[in-house]
Design an enzyme around this catalytic site. Structure first.
Site, PDB file in Angstrom:
ATOM      1  N   CYS A  35       0.817  -1.227   0.000  1.00 44.94           N
ATOM      2  CA  CYS A  35       0.000   0.000   0.000  1.00 44.94           C
ATOM      3  C   CYS A  35       0.843   1.265   0.000  1.00 44.94           C
ATOM      4  CB  CYS A  35      -0.983  -0.006   1.156  1.00 44.94           C
ATOM      5  SG  CYS A  35      -0.254   0.084   2.805  1.00 44.94           S
ATOM      6  N   HIS A  58      -2.699   1.360   6.888  1.00 48.80           N
ATOM      7  CA  HIS A  58      -2.946   1.214   5.446  1.00 48.80           C
ATOM      8  C   HIS A  58      -3.122   2.605   4.852  1.00 48.80           C
ATOM      9  CE1 HIS A  58      -4.089  -0.963   1.838  1.00 48.80           C
ATOM     10  NE2 HIS A  58      -5.183  -0.234   1.719  1.00 48.80           N
ATOM     11  N   HIS A  61      -5.546   1.620  -4.229  1.00 54.53           N
ATOM     12  CA  HIS A  61      -4.664   1.054  -3.207  1.00 54.53           C
ATOM     13  C   HIS A  61      -4.253  -0.359  -3.586  1.00 54.53           C
ATOM     14  CE1 HIS A  61      -7.814  -1.334  -0.745  1.00 54.53           C
ATOM     15  NE2 HIS A  61      -8.386  -0.968  -1.877  1.00 54.53           N
TER      16      HIS A  61
END
Length: 182
Positions: free
Chosen positions: A95, A146, A158
């Protein structure tokens, strides 16, 4: 009138304006956020009546709207690339590696490598102020676990997790904060 008298008059007038200038600078900086990283100090002259030094807070320079739009296009171009932990492109990503690849490698803006470091290095925004190209940090225990690049309409680009690929997803929780790359 002699030149000596006119010089003394100018010096006296400038001493009268020094406290006013210091007060104007102080009032003009009261709205600056306390988290602004840059500060400049302006000190007053010995002869002025101001109480002390004036601190002027500067705003960090964020990436422009067009740069953020470019970031969204670059992230979208990675659609389908596999997730791989620790990867930062050009053919696999985790990510924060996707964010790093888009902003650092392709656009040339400084950004750290990990999600939480990217959060700390970003300009924090209200959720209502997010725009395409801003960063969405998903939080747990005060840390970002994240990150994705906001595409608009409640969606992010993402690299979700092992076994998945770079994709466009709807933001799935309200436990996030918004940052803008400096």
């Amino acid at each position: 009138m002699s030149s000596t008298t006119s010089v003394r008059g100018a010096a006296a007038r400038s001493l009268l304006f020094a406290p006013l200038l210091a007060a104007a600078l102080a009032l003009g900086t009261l709205g600056a956020p306390p988290s602004s990283p840059g500060t400049a100090r302006a000190t007053t002259t010995e002869n002025s009546t101001a109480a002390g030094p004036v601190t002027i807070r500067t705003q960090p320079i964020a990436v422009s709207w067009s740069t953020r739009q470019l970031a969204v296009r670059i992230a979208a171009a990675q659609k389908g690339d596999p997730y791989r932990w620790g990867a930062a492109g050009p053919s696999a990503f985790d990510c924060s590696g996707l964010v790093y690849y888009v902003y650092k490698t392709r656009i040339g803006r400084y950004i750290p490598r990990t999600a939480d470091a990217q959060r700390r290095a970003s300009i924090w925004l209200a959720k209502s102020s997010k725009q395409a190209g801003d960063l969405i940090f998903f939080m747990s225990g005060g840390r970002a676990y994240h990150v994705g690049i906001y595409a608009g309409s409640g969606r992010i680009w993402h690299a979700p997790r092992p076994g998945q690929r770079v994709q466009l997803s709807t933001i799935w929780t309200s436990a996030y904060v918004v940052g803008r790359v400096r």
